[in-house]
Design an enzyme around this catalytic site. Sequence first.
Site, mmCIF file in Angstrom:
data_model
loop_
_atom_site.group_PDB
_atom_site.id
_atom_site.type_symbol
_atom_site.label_atom_id
_atom_site.label_comp_id
_atom_site.label_asym_id
_atom_site.label_seq_id
_atom_site.Cartn_x
_atom_site.Cartn_y
_atom_site.Cartn_z
ATOM 1 N N GLY A 13 0.839 -1.205 0.000
ATOM 2 C CA GLY A 13 0.000 0.000 0.000
ATOM 3 C C GLY A 13 0.867 1.245 0.000
ATOM 4 O O GLY A 13 1.576 1.529 0.965
ATOM 5 N N VAL A 16 -0.716 6.767 4.035
ATOM 6 C CA VAL A 16 -0.058 6.248 5.229
ATOM 7 C C VAL A 16 1.244 5.540 4.851
ATOM 8 O O VAL A 16 2.326 5.891 5.322
ATOM 9 C CB VAL A 16 -0.995 5.289 6.000
ATOM 10 N N PRO A 35 -11.848 1.185 3.648
ATOM 11 C CA PRO A 35 -12.987 2.101 3.611
ATOM 12 C C PRO A 35 -14.185 1.536 4.366
ATOM 13 O O PRO A 35 -14.209 0.346 4.682
ATOM 14 C CB PRO A 35 -13.306 2.215 2.117
ATOM 15 N N GLU A 85 -2.502 14.142 8.187
ATOM 16 C CA GLU A 85 -2.123 14.603 6.857
ATOM 17 C C GLU A 85 -1.841 16.097 6.892
ATOM 18 O O GLU A 85 -2.454 16.841 7.657
ATOM 19 C CB GLU A 85 -3.228 14.254 5.863
ATOM 20 N N LYS A 116 -6.073 3.357 18.809
ATOM 21 C CA LYS A 116 -6.124 4.146 17.567
ATOM 22 C C LYS A 116 -7.543 4.694 17.354
ATOM 23 O O LYS A 116 -7.745 5.885 17.104
ATOM 24 C CB LYS A 116 -5.704 3.262 16.400
ATOM 25 N N CYS A 173 -10.024 9.250 8.359
ATOM 26 C CA CYS A 173 -10.001 8.501 9.623
ATOM 27 C C CYS A 173 -11.164 8.760 10.566
ATOM 28 O O CYS A 173 -11.768 7.809 11.055
ATOM 29 C CB CYS A 173 -8.708 8.812 10.369
ATOM 30 N N GLN A 211 -14.378 9.833 10.721
ATOM 31 C CA GLN A 211 -15.707 9.252 10.558
ATOM 32 C C GLN A 211 -15.631 7.724 10.547
ATOM 33 O O GLN A 211 -16.379 7.032 11.220
ATOM 34 C CB GLN A 211 -16.332 9.777 9.270
HETATM 35 C C1 UDX Z 1 -6.384 12.265 12.025
HETATM 36 C C2 UDX Z 1 -5.607 12.183 13.348
HETATM 37 O O1 UDX Z 1 -5.253 13.500 13.799
HETATM 38 C C3 UDX Z 1 -4.379 11.327 13.180
HETATM 39 O O2 UDX Z 1 -3.704 11.183 14.416
HETATM 40 C C4 UDX Z 1 -4.815 9.961 12.659
HETATM 41 O O3 UDX Z 1 -3.729 9.104 12.482
HETATM 42 C C5 UDX Z 1 -5.562 10.118 11.359
HETATM 43 O O4 UDX Z 1 -6.689 10.972 11.551
HETATM 44 P P1 UDX Z 1 -6.144 13.666 9.776
HETATM 45 O O5 UDX Z 1 -7.430 13.026 9.353
HETATM 46 O O6 UDX Z 1 -5.019 13.673 8.800
HETATM 47 O O7 UDX Z 1 -5.578 12.960 11.086
HETATM 48 O O8 UDX Z 1 -6.441 15.188 10.136
HETATM 49 P P2 UDX Z 1 -6.690 16.049 11.454
HETATM 50 O O9 UDX Z 1 -5.666 17.097 11.548
HETATM 51 O O10 UDX Z 1 -6.891 15.208 12.651
HETATM 52 O O11 UDX Z 1 -8.069 16.793 11.087
HETATM 53 C C6 UDX Z 1 -9.273 16.078 10.881
HETATM 54 C C7 UDX Z 1 -10.384 17.016 10.495
HETATM 55 O O12 UDX Z 1 -10.815 17.805 11.613
HETATM 56 C C8 UDX Z 1 -10.013 18.014 9.403
HETATM 57 O O13 UDX Z 1 -11.074 18.146 8.493
HETATM 58 C C9 UDX Z 1 -9.779 19.291 10.172
HETATM 59 O O14 UDX Z 1 -9.948 20.424 9.381
HETATM 60 C C10 UDX Z 1 -10.837 19.173 11.266
HETATM 61 N N1 UDX Z 1 -10.508 19.969 12.469
HETATM 62 C C11 UDX Z 1 -9.381 19.713 13.182
HETATM 63 C C12 UDX Z 1 -11.359 20.988 12.868
HETATM 64 O O15 UDX Z 1 -12.383 21.243 12.228
HETATM 65 N N2 UDX Z 1 -11.053 21.710 13.992
HETATM 66 C C13 UDX Z 1 -9.940 21.465 14.738
HETATM 67 O O16 UDX Z 1 -9.738 22.150 15.753
HETATM 68 C C14 UDX Z 1 -9.075 20.442 14.314
HETATM 69 P P1 ADP Z 2 -4.359 5.305 3.319
HETATM 70 O O1 ADP Z 2 -4.790 6.702 3.621
HETATM 71 O O2 ADP Z 2 -4.865 4.314 4.335
HETATM 72 O O3 ADP Z 2 -2.896 5.183 3.088
HETATM 73 P P2 ADP Z 2 -4.788 5.069 0.437
HETATM 74 O O4 ADP Z 2 -6.051 4.761 -0.307
HETATM 75 O O5 ADP Z 2 -4.108 6.373 0.224
HETATM 76 O O6 ADP Z 2 -5.142 4.853 1.989
HETATM 77 O O7 ADP Z 2 -3.702 3.942 0.145
HETATM 78 C C1 ADP Z 2 -3.951 2.574 0.141
HETATM 79 C C2 ADP Z 2 -3.204 1.925 -1.039
HETATM 80 O O8 ADP Z 2 -3.269 0.502 -0.903
HETATM 81 C C3 ADP Z 2 -3.779 2.245 -2.415
HETATM 82 O O9 ADP Z 2 -2.784 2.855 -3.209
HETATM 83 C C4 ADP Z 2 -4.209 0.862 -2.984
HETATM 84 O O10 ADP Z 2 -3.962 0.747 -4.374
HETATM 85 C C5 ADP Z 2 -3.313 -0.073 -2.195
HETATM 86 N N1 ADP Z 2 -3.825 -1.453 -2.115
HETATM 87 C C6 ADP Z 2 -5.063 -1.862 -1.753
HETATM 88 N N2 ADP Z 2 -5.157 -3.208 -1.761
HETATM 89 C C7 ADP Z 2 -3.937 -3.697 -2.127
HETATM 90 C C8 ADP Z 2 -3.375 -5.023 -2.314
HETATM 91 N N3 ADP Z 2 -4.084 -6.137 -2.101
HETATM 92 N N4 ADP Z 2 -2.078 -5.104 -2.695
HETATM 93 C C9 ADP Z 2 -1.346 -3.991 -2.900
HETATM 94 N N5 ADP Z 2 -1.801 -2.724 -2.748
HETATM 95 C C10 ADP Z 2 -3.080 -2.565 -2.360
#
Ligand code: UDX
Ligand code: ADP
Length: 463
Positions: free
Chosen positions: A10, A14, A94, A166, A221, A277, A279
Amino acid sequence: MVVRNICCIGAGYVGGPTMAVIAYKCPDIKVTVVDVNEARIKAWNDEDISNIPIYEPGLEDIVAEARDRNLFFSTDIEKAIDEAEMIFISVNTPTKTYGLGKGKAADLKYIELCARQIASVAKTDKIVVEKSTLPVRTAEAIKSILDNTGNGVKFHILSNPEFLAEGTAVQDLLNPDRVLIGGETNEDGFVAINALVDVYANWVGRDKILTTNVWSSELSKLTANAFLAQRVSSINAISALCEQTGADVNEVSKAIGMDSRIGSKFLKASVGFGGSCFQKDILNLVYIAKSYGLNEVADYWEQVIKMNDYQKRRFASNIVKTLYNTVSGKKIVFLGWAFKKDTNDTRESAAIYVADDLLNEEANIAVYDPKVEKEIVYRDIDNLNTRTSELNRKHIEVVNDPYEACKDAYAIAVLTEWDEFKTYDWQRIYDKMKKPAFVFDGRNIIDGEKLREIGFVFRRIGN
Ligand code: UDX
Ligand code: ADP
């Protein structure tokens, strides 16, 4: 045991950044990231480093340094599995869109496919690390598949959840608050845990590396994300009350954030949280709680999601109400489509749902986002299946120039907190728009006083 060869299945948001940082910090370990998506792997290998498929500040430099030294991107999944001592699973999980648990449970089909592939290829013992966000007890399922379909080799399963956000992924990976590693509580389990601890210890202090049993790690997590999302929903709930009472949510947020027991982070009122993440993880939590008959627990966490949906709908309906109860045929400019700044990821972005509501009211929308490509905007809105893709294309245009976009627009909605929006020439924008010119700041980042002086009618969340 010393790990010398890592494979990651993948190459997404991440897997890509995480492996890049491991390779960067551990030059003695060969790291191969594999993916079924050929285009994605090709982009990771692009000579022009600015073409790597994921936008994250600082990522290009790290990839440039490690790539082809000890960091490799490939579509040869079997070879990478075969050679590695440690395999990270970073595929997407998903929310299920069909069958039992539809709309709530995580779809584990990609995980299961990976496990089966690892089992069929592995000729030597492997440590398998779950890196994707997964419901509790997934490790057990992976282990059962591996043990029952493998060639008699031993598999050790670890849970090593990702806490990177992110937009700050590289910084989060370089300086994590903590690294969490869950494993089996037996002799073999400890060996596997220690092998991964030693990888991280190349740059993370051992006091920040926490080891637990697998289930605690998986549940931590989900819980971390549920708590963070809950803070955003809590302050958003208060923002609605502020708008009615004359309190200002930014002031409330500052006042409560200075209480050291509460703390100031994640209290920014917004149009609603998005991302891959929050939702999904809460829905997982809700689903798990329900499946154990814990209905009150499920309802409690589900409310965090309901509040978030309410906030998105409320923002859209405020726009309609303010524009004299009709937006039919009116152009509304969206500044931002990504779910937050500094990323090109749009999964579950609030912008998608606000657009959908406004399209139901027959508005025309012009979208500008500095990093999101046109086709992604159309894909996101088409995926809702609310109307035909022709209609979506007819009513949404995706533009490259924010100033041009504002020509003859009735209103601007700020949906992502990109820094560049703060420094726009707002006078120039005002001159191009229909009057009265409205700005709805869904991120509370624009200087409202300045805009009001120019002549805008300015509204933001919670005021
Ligand atoms: C999150 C977690 O922070 C991270 O630790 C986990 O591994 C993955 O999920 P991420 O989804 O990348 O990370 O973004 P994050 O910065 O947490 O923001 C999530 C959402 O909340 C965004 O849409 C952001 O705009 C919103 N947010 C965040 C707010 O609306 N208000 C805030 O004060 C903080
Ligand atoms: P995340 O935010 O969790 O990293 P992404 O959708 O950005 O999610 O990345 C997941 C990746 O895993 C995608 O690029 C997808 O093509 C890949 N993937 C899904 N299933 C397989 C599989 N069986 N073997 C190799 N790659 C895979």
